[in-house]
Design an enzyme around this catalytic site. Structure first.
Site, PDB file in Angstrom:
ATOM      1  CB  CYS A 333      39.877 -14.353  24.944  1.00 27.57           C
ATOM      2  SG  CYS A 333      38.293 -13.598  25.242  1.00 27.57           S
ATOM      3  NE  ARG A 362      33.076  -9.272  30.685  1.00 27.63           N
ATOM      4  CZ  ARG A 362      32.610  -9.930  29.632  1.00 27.63           C
ATOM      5  NH1 ARG A 362      31.460  -9.575  29.084  1.00 27.63           N
ATOM      6  NH2 ARG A 362      33.297 -10.924  29.111  1.00 27.63           N
ATOM      7  CD  GLN A 380      32.091 -15.205  29.730  1.00 25.99           C
ATOM      8  OE1 GLN A 380      33.247 -15.334  29.336  1.00 25.99           O
ATOM      9  NE2 GLN A 380      31.202 -14.461  29.104  1.00 25.99           N
ATOM     10  CG  ASP A 382      35.113 -17.841  28.098  1.00 30.64           C
ATOM     11  OD1 ASP A 382      34.674 -17.896  26.960  1.00 30.64           O
ATOM     12  OD2 ASP A 382      35.816 -16.905  28.528  1.00 30.64           O
ATOM     13  CG  HIS A 384      39.059 -18.779  24.303  1.00 32.90           C
ATOM     14  ND1 HIS A 384      38.862 -18.649  25.647  1.00 32.90           N
ATOM     15  CD2 HIS A 384      38.430 -17.727  23.713  1.00 32.90           C
ATOM     16  CE1 HIS A 384      38.166 -17.550  25.884  1.00 32.90           C
ATOM     17  NE2 HIS A 384      37.887 -16.973  24.733  1.00 32.90           N
ATOM     18  CE  LYS A 463      27.671 -11.398  18.429  1.00 28.84           C
ATOM     19  NZ  LYS A 463      27.433 -10.963  19.787  1.00 28.84           N
ATOM     20  CG  HIS A 509      36.379 -15.891  21.236  1.00 29.94           C
ATOM     21  ND1 HIS A 509      37.035 -15.232  22.247  1.00 29.94           N
ATOM     22  CD2 HIS A 509      37.030 -15.579  20.096  1.00 29.94           C
ATOM     23  CE1 HIS A 509      38.040 -14.532  21.724  1.00 29.94           C
ATOM     24  NE2 HIS A 509      38.052 -14.720  20.416  1.00 29.94           N
TER      25      HIS A 509
END
Length: 644
Positions: A333, A362, A380, A382, A384, A463, A509
């Site tokens: 992000c 992580r 991911q 992922d 945005h 979310k 997200h």
RNA sequence: GCCACAGUAGCUCAGUGGUAGAGCACCCGAUUCGUAAUCGGGCGGUCGUCGGUUCAAUCCCGACCUGUGGCUCCA
């Protein structure tokens, strides 16, 4: 007098204090035999607890899931009964019913062993055979404190009970537990159960409190249901992606890098095929960007991650400053926010959707690592989205459709969950009100049913979670759509509106697979390793019957490869049976056998995965075309020639 | 990170206080095969790592590493 309304609309008028048992008996003797508990105004209580209020009155039989929870809760008491008989010094904690069974936590000086479980289970059978009635008793606080004076865990529980709460105990034979109930009438009801495993569990889930020993178990009304459940556990073990990952030569883990997979060539093919698929789906409406892996801590301070999530980041020593003031990115992000800010954006550009497939790190707790489902390094899918607040509803509809379409490709079905503000969060309540309101409205605009999960939102926004169900009925939380009003503030994101003034965009997200690593683990277990053709690392294995036919088989491989099919020649000096078996064990979707007849006629004998010796002979060109068609259509297992 | 359990050949596993064994895989040879394991031979292990006990440790003890089941956590 109390008025009870039965499901069919009939009413019964009874005196307060009447036992539900007697009401049920009045309805029918057969019903009484089948009755496990009753629900009064939706509240489950047992048959021997006097009625206090009237209202809707439903008799719960073994067909009701609420009755199953009662049965399992009673199972937990029977477990505690058995453990107390065999280990009198064991302190008793909690023993609730859970989704698939029940557990009970014990404080013991010596942890339980698997052998102990067998012993406890045998003792439980005796308790069941004793058919001890569950006897409820309501006691005063001082009586309770006295009765459990030897059980410190229970004393603590009593101390936590509010003054207006009824304190009750349940006895089954020699054992009495502090318990709200309800319970089945007697221990003889809990016939079909199994103790599964033990585990440590913090007292009241608090890592600062003592570690208790938890025994997990399950119970059902019938032997068939129990067997089916045990069989499903067995099936889940059989599909374990860690086992299949090794057997199918997809990935390995080595102690030199805990929580990070080494993908083999086959596994990498699978991984890349999946990523390619996502790329292709995102080609038209998304912008793929690359961003750095390593960042100054200033970025995380700005994003708000530094305070709360620093412990989960891999910090990197900076020799220039002598500090660990850089970190590997644990998510994409903030880098996308920086990206957004490289230029001024017009409202005409919105929504802008950045996607990145970079590797993330992580630092998960060592004890939390597990195969591919919980790793320290992953990627991911992922995204945005930067958009105007007025676009939220349309965007959520678009993304929801996008996500659900993805799952459909794999034969996965999804349910939606709406998660609201968590206790620990950033941003003002006004912002949260707006975010939750906008997301809920957008979600309702999709027309899909959803479940509410209060307090389960991300720390920066509410979310929508997508839970998918796999082929053996297990649920996995995968995709997510998270609305974020905080990041635009923190990163001072702006766009120029039609009014030529600066406006604050909203960020969404979005993840679809979650992480590719975990998604592949789910796919492995979902398909039991027998992937759809388009995903299979090896799509066709070509087998010459004998050495002298290897050149002919090689031509078939060539033709397949030229058509973009992942084909391999298996001309090893082994019997055909051996190579067929190997191909089946490796879950190869198609094996093409080339014998003398086929070589002469330009055909192949096709054996589809899982169909045994039922082969189909066809011209090579036709086979190539059919394989191509099946790949392009991304058909689920069970394509032409069948077989999964 | 916490509790419990586990770690023996590439894989699956047996075994013992006196420095190890099977099957598969791999290599070599024979075999040339019509739909789920052909036969023979060979290679292969500092028994997770480090320390302790012992005349002697892969085995007993401790610590650590990694894994497994949970707990906690999960941006």
């Amino acid at each position: 007098m109390l008025v009870l309304t039965l499901p069919d609309g009939a009413t019964r008028v009874v005196a307060p204090g009447t036992l539900p048992r007697d009401v049920v008996a009045g309805i029918g003797a057969g019903l009484l035999r089948a009755a496990i508990a009753v629900a009064v105004n939706g509240e489950v209580q047992d048959l021997m607890t006097p009625l206090r209020t009237g209202g809707g009155f439903v008799v719960l039989t073994n067909k009701d899931p609420r009755a199953l929870a009662v049965l399992r809760h009673s199972g937990a008491h029977i477990l505690a009964t058995a453990v107390r008989r065999l280990r009198p010094d064991a302190q008793i904690g909690f023993g609730p019913a859970i989704d698939d069974g029940f557990y009970y936590d014990f404080g013991v000086s010596k942890p339980f062993t698997p052998d102990d479980l067998a012993e406890f289970e045998a003792e439980m059978q005796k308790v069941v055979a004793g058919k001890f009635p569950f006897v409820r008793e309501e006691v005063t606080r001082s009586q309770a404190l006295q009765r459990f004076s030897d059980d410190p865990l229970k004393l603590e529980r009593i101390a936590d009970l509010g003054d207006d709460e009824v304190i009750s105990t349940y006895a089954d034979g020699p054992f009495t537990d502090l318990c709200r109930g309800p319970h089945v009438p007697d221990t003889g009801y809990v016939r079909h159960f199994r103790l599964l495993h033990t585990a440590g569990a913090y007292w009241r889930g608090d890592e600062k409190r003592p570690m208790l020993q938890r025994i997990y178990a399950t119970a059902f009304f019938s032997k068939e249901e129990l067997d089916r459940h045990l069989h499903q556990l067995e099936e889940a073990r059989r599909r374990d992606h860690r086992v299949l990952g090794k057997a199918l030569d997809l990935f390995h883990f080595f102690p030199v890098s805990p929580g990070a997979a080494f993908w083999t060539a086959r596994g990498t093919t699978l991984y890349n095929t999946l990523v390619d698929f996502v790329r292709e789906r995102q080609r038209d409406d998304f912008l793929e960007v690359k961003t750095p892996l390593l960042y100054q801590k200033a970025l995380w301070e700005q994003s708000g991650h530094w305070g709360k999530y620093r412990e989960n980041m891999f910090l990197v020593h900076n020799s220039e400053t002598g500090e660990h003031d850089m970190s590997l990115k644990p998510m994409n992000c903030p880098s996308h926010y920086v990206h957004y800010n490289v230029a001024k954006h017009s409202y005409r550009e919105l929504p802008i959707r950045y996607v990145t497939f970079d590797v993330l790190h992580r630092n998960e707790l060592s004890g939390a690592l597990s195969g591919l489902t919980r790793v320290r390094q992953f990627a991911q899918d992922d995204c945005h989205v930067f958009l105007a607040e007025s676009q939220v509803a349309d965007e959520v509809r678009f993304l929801t459709h996008f996500i659900l379409g993805y799952y459909e490709t794999f034969g996965l079905t999804a349910t939606l969950k709406f998660a609201t503000r968590p206790p620990e969060r950033i941003g003002s309540d006004e912002l949260w009100d707006r975010a939750e309101g906008a997301l809920r409205k957008a979600l309702e605009g999709t027309g899909r049913p959803y479940e509410l999960k209060e307090g389960d939102g991300a720390f920066y926004g509410p979310k929508i979670d997508f839970d998918v169900t796999d082929s053996i009925g297990r649920a996995w939380q995968l995709g997510t759509i998270q609305l974020d009003y905080n990041a635009p503030e923190r990163f001072d994101l702006e766009y120029v509106g039609a009014d030529n003034a600066m406006h604050r965009p909203v960020v969404i997200h979005r993840a679809v697979s979650g992480s590719f690593e975990r998604f592949i683990a789910i796919l492995i277990e979902h398909f039991a390793g027998a992937f759809p053709l388009w995903l299979s690392p090896e799509q066709v294995r070509v087998l010459p019957i004998s050495d002298d036919l290897a050149p002919d088989a090689g031509l078939v491989v060539r033709a397949l490869k030229d058509a973009g099919v992942r084909a391999h020649l298996d001309a090893r000096n082994e019997t055909l049976n051996y190579r067929i078996r190997d191909g089946e064990v490796m879950k190869t979707p198609y094996m093409a056998v080339v014998g003398k007849r086929e070589a002469e006629q330009g055909t192949v004998a096709i054996r589809a995965r899982g169909t045994g010796a039922k082969q189909t002979v066809m011209p090579v060109a036709e086979f190539v075309a059919r394989v191509r068609a099946e790949i392009v259509s991304r058909a689920l297992p069970g394509g032409f020639g069948a077989g999964g």
